[in-house]
Design an enzyme around this catalytic site. Structure first.
Site, PDB file in Angstrom:
ATOM      1  N   GLU A  32      84.994  61.376  81.711  1.00 40.80           N
ATOM      2  CA  GLU A  32      86.104  62.315  81.549  1.00 40.80           C
ATOM      3  C   GLU A  32      86.521  62.381  80.077  1.00 40.80           C
ATOM      4  OE1 GLU A  32      89.910  61.476  83.372  1.00 40.80           O
ATOM      5  OE2 GLU A  32      90.251  63.590  83.726  1.00 40.80           O
TER       6      GLU A  32
ATOM      7  N   GLU B 249      95.107  54.867  89.222  1.00 43.84           N
ATOM      8  CA  GLU B 249      93.708  55.256  89.463  1.00 43.84           C
ATOM      9  C   GLU B 249      93.460  55.514  90.952  1.00 43.84           C
ATOM     10  OE1 GLU B 249      92.446  56.104  86.832  1.00 43.84           O
ATOM     11  OE2 GLU B 249      93.806  54.956  85.545  1.00 43.84           O
TER      12      GLU B 249
END
Ligand SMILES: [Zn+2]
Length: 1011
Positions: A260, A431
């Site tokens: 990412e 997360e």
């Protein structure tokens, strides 16, 4: 993704206050003409690009694309196309369009001038950063062989695709990969055939184009097959190398991924945009002594050659490329099952696997919480959490295999601090929230990144307050909003939902606005709708868009349709006024005012008898005569009064309005609990009443209300609404404060003031100001025990207060710390210190060269992240310039101090009154290497730029900063953080000009009273 620790992921006041790393200084900007031009340029470019690729420009796709192909491949390509058999109607149409396009010279000629050239100088058939939409990937088969000896990898990528338009060009992403072969496979079984594809590379757009000899038929399945090779990256993204040292001193290598936002293309050629979701079958080849892990569980391992094993992982669910992950290492793991049968494992280097238990338990509890809260089962059968020895940010949410910086995951029961426990819990919760927000439902494009990050940040507080109530995370929430406001008050800020196009722009929005402001406006909405209604809205959103992509408005539409329960009638009914009637909830219109325009409102309150006049305007720092922006928000106001502590609510939609109270009041406090993303000014004697309240019985309002008053008062000084004397007067009540958040907020306001002075030649006032600060908190400092007892917030408060006291040379503290350090050194570091006082002890010990060297020797052998961080910070506050320079060089080199630590070290030295010129010099001299390693636009670069420059407050330094960054041209001059720091320095200059003399006089008057 989680931001870097010590910055956002861990509670900033805890690690920051005494170090001066709290909210970036008293950011006090001015909108330079220079900045404004840069901003306009930036937005202009983005908007044009966006319009071109999203269809805002009339007739974009067919004509535009064909024009693209025509200008790319010139007349040869056109004639080739025309000779082809006319297989479908759509081809006929396209051909007509093509001819029409060719016959429209003005359009194509204009484009031809920008026609890109591939690396072999052939025309490249696509000129946009965004990929064309007519080729869709369906499934990837990846085989990757990582060679940890040669530090290279090779692979074959097979991608099943379909075409929705007739084309013979396939454009996809590839970055730093050497492609040896590409082919197109069609048909199945005996009819299967493969033909070679011509490959063109265009590095500026990180794209390749595969040219087929014949056009692809719409709707038929094809597979592209690409053989390639690459080097393991030396940075922190792509498929990258990481190393660690065993207890015995052996250096071992592993390889891990961080994709990412735009680095999957560095590991395999792919359609690397979040909306191109597909399934993935991953096979990893490795040596038998290693193990491989990936998103999905292992299905089988086969030996493919001598000394070479191939691990086959189960096929993934449909997902975006940035969430793919694989690791080849010699990690060990511990595992547990959740109630619903998901296997949760924590992986770490063998010497640290005994620090994995806390995170494992937290992950199991949090995963169970989310499955219940979202009413959607976690779709995979396992969740691995891996601690990677080299990691740039805090953590990454790869589906089924989340990765972390070691300090964000590993907890050493002996040595880890209270703030580290809080930080690990929050990071894991962040997360895991992404497994739904982000992974299951993904933003369509990075402009809505906040849909991922704002939600994950917000869910940290929702989940941890339930699963770990003892951590009292809700206490730390509003601090996130203050952080966001710090940058959102600048002209260089941006709306939460903002156009971005190229990778550097995409990286730049992983910032306070997407994370913290995103979370704060969601919290405001939850407070407005009620917790149950809010929850049912997001569950609806997640269910409706599972495995799909969304835009801003999809969320608001889901929210708008929720029904409010009895607790949800949240309008002030006792107030009688013709404008106030209970209207239908228009969540979308309300929230658009918060997501589509930058900044936030300043609410001004004027009380006249029973009438409360409210006014909203855009709070923006800068010169007093800056023009009004005209922004208007739908502000869900809340307030309490001296007569009633039940929260009253009112939605302010207009610029001004009047509320009528049932009776006159002594004081009124708006923005209860700091649940709203706005600040409040009280006209006339409003502030005097509140200051009186704080000095009398401050516990009459909550600790978050106290902290928000401190914050608002100093924010108002910046824009000239309140005098510095009044703000400082209000801060005097802190002498009686014991709660962590008001104390931390006081430090966040007051410490940067003396830090500004440290970087000027104003010793006398600087010394007086520091003495004032210690005098203000002395009672509280004296009360601290040198132990680890108490709640998490008591422990964090102790740790920061003792550190501040010792660094500011408060003798009772220094003497005690010296004693502890002596005993610790005599025991060769084997004495167990209370972890909350360790930082203060190390900070005192590092003041002499011998102690400093001893600390460094312990740093090298320590296996505890907390201990290493504590030593690192202590080393950075020495006044020995040679040692500071040496630290910069060592952490930059990355042998004994890892390069991942460099940004924190640079920033800490940038805050050091002796070290800051060294840090600024180092940043300038090594800029090119730094952006290679950490990437233009990354959070780390922002952190370093701000950390070295944003406490300057002289015109000479301002010129230096402007000159340096403008000389970088495309290699940094256009970064948002550069505009932020320039605005901030301008504001610092203005602020010091206006307030410094007043502070000096005020200190003289207060001295006797306090000391
Ligand atoms: Zn995140």
């Amino acid at each position: 993704m989680s931001a870097r620790p010590h910055y956002r992921a861990s509670p900033s006041p805890a690690t920051a206050s005494a170090w001066g790393a709290p909210a970036p200084a008293q950011a006090r900007p001015r909108a330079l003409r220079f900045c404004v031009q840069l901003r306009l340029h930036f937005h202009f470019r983005s908007r044009v690009a966006k319009a071109g690729s999203s269809g805002v420009v009339p007739e974009p796709q067919p004509a535009d694309l064909l024009c693209g192909e025509a200008r790319g491949s010139s007349s040869k390509m056109i004639s080739l196309s025309i000779k082809r058999p006319l297989v479908t109607m759509s081809f006929l149409l396209s051909s007509l369009l093509m001819l029409l396009t060719v016959a429209t010279p003005s359009w194509c000629q204009r484009s031809e001038t920008t026609s890109p050239k591939a690396s072999n100088r052939a025309p490249f058939p696509w000129n946009k950063m965004r990929l064309p939409e007519h080729i869709t990937p369906v499934h990837y088969d990846l085989v990757i062989h990582a060679n940890l000896t040669t530090l290279t990898f090779g692979g074959t990528t097979e991608i099943e695709i379909t075409a929705s338009k007739l084309t013979s060009t396939i454009v996809l992403h590839s970055h730093h990969l050497q492609i040896s072969k590409a082919a197109l496979r069609k048909g199945a079984g005996e009819r299967q055939s493969e033909e070679p594809l011509r490959v063109l590379e265009y590095p500026p757009q990180e794209q390749i184009a595969l040219l087929a000899p014949e056009p692809l038929v719409v709707g038929l399945p094809y597979t592209i097959v690409i053989d390639y090779a690459g080097n393991l990256s030396e940075s922190f993204h792509g498929f990258y190398k990481s190393t660690y040292r065993t207890k015995e001193g052996e250096v071992r290598i592993l390889a891990s991924t961080q994709f990412e936002p735009t680095a999957a293309r560095m590991a395999f050629p792919c359609f690397d945009e979040p909306a191109f979701k597909a399934s993935f079958s991953i096979k990893i080849r490795r040596e038998p002594r290693h193990l491989a892990i990936s998103n999905m569980p292992l299905v089988k391992s086969v030996t493919v050659a001598e000394g070479l094993v191939e691990d086959h992982f189960d096929v993934t669910v449909k997902m975006s490329t940035y969430l793919v992950a694989f690791i080849v290492s010699d990690f060990k793991s511990v595992s547990k099952m959740t109630k619903s049968g998901v296997k949760v494992s924590v992986y770490a280097v063998p010497d640290k696997i005994n620090q994995a238990d806390y995170a494992l338990d937290a992950a199991v509890t949090l995963l169970e919480f989310y499955e219940d809260y979202f009413s959607i089962p976690y779709p995979l059968s396992k969740q691995d959490l891996a601690a990677i020895p080299d990691f740039q940010s805090g953590a990454m949410e790869n589906w089924g295999l989340t990765t972390y910086r070691e300090s964000s995951l590993l907890f050493d029961a002996e040595k880890s601090s209270a703030s580290s426990k809080l930080g690990i819990t929050m990071t894991v919760s962040h997360e895991l929230a992404h497994q739904w927000f982000g992974n299951l439902v993904t933003m369509e494009w990075w402009n809505d990144l906040w849909l991922n990050e704002g939600f994950a940040k917000f869910m940290e507080f929702v989940s941890v307050s339930v699963t770990h109530p003892e951590l009292k995370v809700e206490d730390y929430f509003f601090d996130k909003c203050f952080n966001a406001m710090e940058v959102d008050a600048l002209n260089s800020s941006h709306p939460v939902s903002t156009p971005v196009e190229n990778p550097a722009q995409i990286r730049e929005i992983f910032d306070e606005v997407s994370y913290e402001k995103g979370a704060c406006i969601l919290n405001m909405l939850r407070d407005y709708l009620g917790a149950d209604a809010f929850k049912s809205g997001i569950v609806k959103y997640l269910q409706k868009y599972s495995y799909k992509n969304t835009k801003n408005e999809d969320l608001w539409n889901s929210m708008a349709s929720v029904k409010l329960g009895p607790s949800g009638s949240r309008i002030c009914l006792f107030l009688i006024h013709q404008h106030w009637r209970q209207e239908g909830l228009d969540v979308k219109t309300m929230m658009n005012t918060w997501t589509l325009q930058k900044g936030f409102p300043l609410i001004t309150i004027t009380v006249r008898g029973r009438n409360v006049h409210v006014k909203q305007e855009h709070y923006v720092k800068g010169p007093d005569d800056a023009p009004e922006t005209g922004y208007l928000w739908h502000v869900p106001l809340t307030f309490i009064t001296s007569n009633s502590d039940s929260v009253q609510r009112f939605l302010l939609k207009t610029r001004t309005d009047v509320l009528i109270l049932p009776e006159e009041v002594e004081w009124i406090k708006f923005n209860v609990g700091m649940n709203g993303y706005y600040i409040v000014h009280y006209e006339d004697d409003g502030w005097d009443s509140l200051t009186g309240l704080l000095k009398g019985t401050h516990t009459a309002i909550s600790s978050s209300d106290r902290a928000s008053l401190i914050n608002s008062a100093f924010q108002l000084v910046s824009i000239g609404k309140l005098s510095i004397e009044k703000a400082l007067d209000l801060s005097l009540y802190l002498k009686h404060e014991t709660e962590i958040m008001p104390v931390f907020q006081g430090l966040n306001e007051l410490i940067p003031m003396y830090q500004l002075m440290e970087k000027r030649d104003v010793n006398e006032v600087e010394t007086q100001f520091k003495a004032f600060l210690i005098g203000l908190l002395r009672d509280l400092i004296d009360k601290q025990t040198w132990t680890d007892e108490g709640s998490i917030s008591e422990r964090m408060l102790r740790s920061q207060l003792l550190l501040l006291a010792c660094v500011r040379k408060y003798q009772p503290c220094v003497q005690k710390a010296e004693g502890y350090f002596r005993r610790w050194q005599e025991a060769n570091g084997n004495l167990s210190l209370p972890s909350d006082v360790t930082l203060a002890v190390f900070a005192v010990g590092a003041q002499n060269p011998e102690g400093w060297d001893f600390l460094y020797s312990k740093y090298q052998s320590s296996l505890s992240s907390t201990e290493k961080n504590q030593i690192e910070l202590a080393l950075c506050i020495t006044h020995n310039k040679e040692k500071l320079q040496w630290l910069l060089e060592q952490s930059f080199k990355g042998d004994t101090i890892k390069t991942q630590e460099f940004p924190s070290i640079l920033r800490a030295i940038g805050r050091n009154p002796v070290g800051y010129p060294l840090a600024w010099q180092f940043l300038r001299e090594n800029w090119n290497k730094l952006v290679q390693k950490f990437e233009l636009g990354s959070d780390s670069i922002t952190y370093m730029v701000m950390g070295t420059t944003n406490q300057f407050s002289t015109r000479a330094r301002l010129e230096e900063v402007k000159e340096f960054f403008s000389s970088l041209k495309e290699n940094g001059s256009q970064l948002r953080c550069v505009q932020e720091t320039i605005e901030t320095i301008e504001e610092n200059i203005r602020w010091m000009d206006k307030n410094f003399d007043k502070i000096r006089v005020w200190l003289q008057n207060e001295k006797l009273e306090l000391l």
